[in-house]
Enzyme design. Structure first.
Site, PDB file in Angstrom:
ATOM      1  N   ASP A  79      -0.345   2.184  -2.180  1.00  0.00           N
ATOM      2  CA  ASP A  79       0.658   3.256  -2.176  1.00  0.00           C
ATOM      3  C   ASP A  79       1.814   2.947  -1.221  1.00  0.00           C
ATOM      4  OD1 ASP A  79      -1.135   4.562  -3.796  1.00  0.00           O
ATOM      5  OD2 ASP A  79      -1.248   6.374  -2.586  1.00  0.00           O
ATOM      6  N   HIS A 101       8.499  11.039  -0.327  1.00  0.00           N
ATOM      7  CA  HIS A 101       7.097  11.209   0.079  1.00  0.00           C
ATOM      8  C   HIS A 101       6.932  12.558   0.780  1.00  0.00           C
ATOM      9  CE1 HIS A 101       3.112  10.161   1.655  1.00  0.00           C
ATOM     10  NE2 HIS A 101       3.109   9.192   0.754  1.00  0.00           N
ATOM     11  N   HIS A 122      -2.592   0.644   1.489  1.00  0.00           N
ATOM     12  CA  HIS A 122      -1.133   0.776   1.597  1.00  0.00           C
ATOM     13  C   HIS A 122      -0.499  -0.589   1.884  1.00  0.00           C
ATOM     14  CE1 HIS A 122      -2.599   4.862   2.216  1.00  0.00           C
ATOM     15  NE2 HIS A 122      -1.407   5.285   1.836  1.00  0.00           N
TER      16      HIS A 122
HETATM   17 ZN   LIG Z   1       1.652   7.894   0.048  1.00  0.00          ZN
END
Ligand SMILES: [Zn+2]
Length: 255
Positions: free
Chosen positions: A65, A120, A211
């Site tokens: 992500d 985000h 991530h």
């Molecule tokens: Zn995120």
């Protein structure tokens, strides 16, 4: 007597109506926010296995992500190339605008591109129209560079609202969360810690969240821990007798 009872009944029904009116904003909020209950890993895994990322039991999905990121994403791509693994990258359109070449490199390396949103921001604190606009904008930016039709959506922080579900549906996207994460956005973490955290929840058919970017992390450079954990995670998936790969392969038989 009857008139007294009628008056009493009328007062009760007035009080009931007043109570409902007072509760209306709360009821509306619960209806709006109730999908956010899927943020609970145990609840979503039991009630919504597909949303939780549970797919083919001979496979484990690997997802990243918050990218693209100018340092984190290339480092993750290099590690994955060394391992011969492809994954799904949930991109932020705001990051794609800043680093279009890095986003293109993800696609060119054979990975699957998916939608994490434009900005985000937690959907719980946004209007339904704002959430749907955010998803639409993200698709307008990520779609043209993805190379293939976009299929998957993951909301920021994994928080789904009614607006998230409607926005994803309008865009033809399927929401997918995760069954195991590395908590690799936290400060003070390291490769060993990230791998241990993933390992604790790793099961055949699961979906791993990591991530490749530190844009929402607690500290800069957290992606280094992620990169350092990939060898061990790939080894543990292999030890389970599973293949590690993107969501497109994970749900291949059920879509
Ligand atoms: Zn995120």
């Amino acid at each position: 007597m009857w008139s007294g009872r009628l008056r009493q009944a009328g007062e009760v029904s007035c009080r009931t109506a007043a109570a409902w009116l007072a509760a209306a904003p709360l009821v509306a909020t619960l209806a709006w926010a109730s999908p956010a209950a899927t943020r609970s890993r145990l609840l979503r895994s039991a009630m919504f296995p597909r949303l939780a990322g549970r797919g083919d039991r001979g496979h484990v999905a690997l997802t990243f992500d918050d990218g693209p990121h100018p340092q984190g994403t290339p480092a993750v791509l290099e590690a994955l190339a060394r391992l011969g693994v492809t994954a799904t990258f949930f991109l932020l359109a705001s990051q794609v605008r800043r680093f279009p070449d890095v986003a293109t490199a993800v696609r060119d390396a054979g990975h699957e591109v998916a939608v994490h949103g434009d900005t985000h921001r937690n959907h719980l604190f946004r209007s339904p129209a704002g959430v749907r606009r955010d998803i639409r904008r993200a698709v307008e930016v990520i779609g043209p560079m993805s190379g293939e039709p976009l299929r998957w959506f993951r909301p920021p922080y994994g928080v789904l609202t009614a607006g998230s579900l409607l926005g994803a549906r309008d865009a033809g996207l399927t929401p997918v969360l995760w069954t195991a994460w590395g908590r690799d956005w936290t400060s003070g973490t390291g490769p060993q810690c990230v791998a241990d955290t993933v390992s604790g929840r790793l099961r055949p058919g699961g979906t791993i969240l990591l991530h490749d970017s530190d844009v929402t992390a607690e500290a800069p450079g957290t992606w280094r821990s992620t990169v350092g954990a990939l060898d061990r995670i790939a080894g543990e998936v292999e030890a389970l007798g599973c293949r590690l790969g993107p969501l497109g392969r994970h749900f291949r038989q059920s879509t």
